[in-house]
Scaffold this motif. Structure first.
Motif, PDB file in Angstrom:
ATOM      1  N   UNK A  92      17.781  23.770  -8.519  1.00 27.21           N
ATOM      2  CA  UNK A  92      17.391  24.905  -7.682  1.00 27.21           C
ATOM      3  C   UNK A  92      18.089  24.840  -6.326  1.00 27.21           C
ATOM      4  N   UNK A  93      18.196  23.638  -5.779  1.00 23.60           N
ATOM      5  CA  UNK A  93      18.854  23.477  -4.484  1.00 23.60           C
ATOM      6  C   UNK A  93      20.317  23.897  -4.554  1.00 23.60           C
ATOM      7  N   UNK A  94      21.019  23.467  -5.599  1.00 23.18           N
ATOM      8  CA  UNK A  94      22.429  23.844  -5.762  1.00 23.18           C
ATOM      9  C   UNK A  94      22.545  25.355  -5.947  1.00 23.18           C
ATOM     10  N   UNK A  95      21.682  25.924  -6.769  1.00 19.86           N
ATOM     11  CA  UNK A  95      21.704  27.356  -7.025  1.00 19.86           C
ATOM     12  C   UNK A  95      21.464  28.147  -5.737  1.00 19.86           C
ATOM     13  N   UNK A  96      20.458  27.752  -4.963  1.00 20.55           N
ATOM     14  CA  UNK A  96      20.161  28.442  -3.703  1.00 20.55           C
ATOM     15  C   UNK A  96      21.304  28.287  -2.708  1.00 20.55           C
ATOM     16  N   UNK A  97      21.913  27.105  -2.665  1.00 22.13           N
ATOM     17  CA  UNK A  97      23.020  26.861  -1.745  1.00 22.13           C
ATOM     18  C   UNK A  97      24.208  27.746  -2.090  1.00 22.13           C
ATOM     19  N   UNK A  98      24.535  27.849  -3.374  1.00 19.23           N
ATOM     20  CA  UNK A  98      25.645  28.703  -3.794  1.00 19.23           C
ATOM     21  C   UNK A  98      25.362  30.174  -3.495  1.00 19.23           C
ATOM     22  N   UNK A  99      24.112  30.591  -3.650  1.00 20.06           N
ATOM     23  CA  UNK A  99      23.735  31.970  -3.333  1.00 20.06           C
ATOM     24  C   UNK A  99      23.926  32.251  -1.844  1.00 20.06           C
ATOM     25  N   UNK A 100      23.512  31.326  -1.005  1.00 16.83           N
ATOM     26  CA  UNK A 100      23.663  31.498   0.442  1.00 16.83           C
ATOM     27  C   UNK A 100      25.141  31.545   0.824  1.00 16.83           C
ATOM     28  N   UNK A 101      25.950  30.658   0.262  1.00 17.19           N
ATOM     29  CA  UNK A 101      27.385  30.639   0.578  1.00 17.19           C
ATOM     30  C   UNK A 101      28.031  31.957   0.150  1.00 17.19           C
ATOM     31  N   UNK A 102      27.678  32.469  -1.030  1.00 20.64           N
ATOM     32  CA  UNK A 102      28.235  33.741  -1.495  1.00 20.64           C
ATOM     33  C   UNK A 102      27.841  34.887  -0.563  1.00 20.64           C
ATOM     34  N   UNK A 103      26.576  34.910  -0.134  1.00 24.88           N
ATOM     35  CA  UNK A 103      26.118  35.968   0.786  1.00 24.88           C
ATOM     36  C   UNK A 103      26.838  35.881   2.122  1.00 24.88           C
TER      37      UNK A 103
END
Length: 106
Positions: free
Chosen positions: A66-77
């Protein structure tokens, strides 16, 4: 007081209840008791840390996935918003340069 309550308190057919005696004057408490009422600075700090620790135990921590997924989402945004700002800045700069050229100030 309503009559029903008076009858219930005194009981049916019994004598009226006596008025409660006046409370005795409060005795003065020694200063030491007053000092004990509020805990000291270090006690309050210690209690704060204990409460914080107990609250942190209640936290539901995310899994590594979940942490990796959330981090990638934030970087994409952040990248998408950055591109929008960059495009807007480039367009606004070109519009301002065109206006300045139009009015001969350049």
């Amino acid at each position: 007081m309503p009559e029903n309550e008076k009858i219930e308190k005194t009981g049916a057919g019994s004598e009226p209840a006596q008025a409660p005696s006046k409370p005795a004057k409060a005795e003065k408490k020694p200063k030491a008791a007053k000092k004990d009422a509020k805990p000291g600075l270090f006690q309050r700090i210690g209690r704060w840390f204990r409460e914080m620790k107990s609250e942190l135990k209640k936290v539901v921590w995310p899994t590594p996935k979940q942490t990796v997924n959330n981090t990638l989402t934030v970087i994409a945004c952040v990248i998408v918003v950055g591109i929008f700002i960059w495009v807007f800045d480039a367009l606004a700069g070109e519009i301002i340069r065109a206006l300045l050229r139009l009015f001969g100030k350049a």
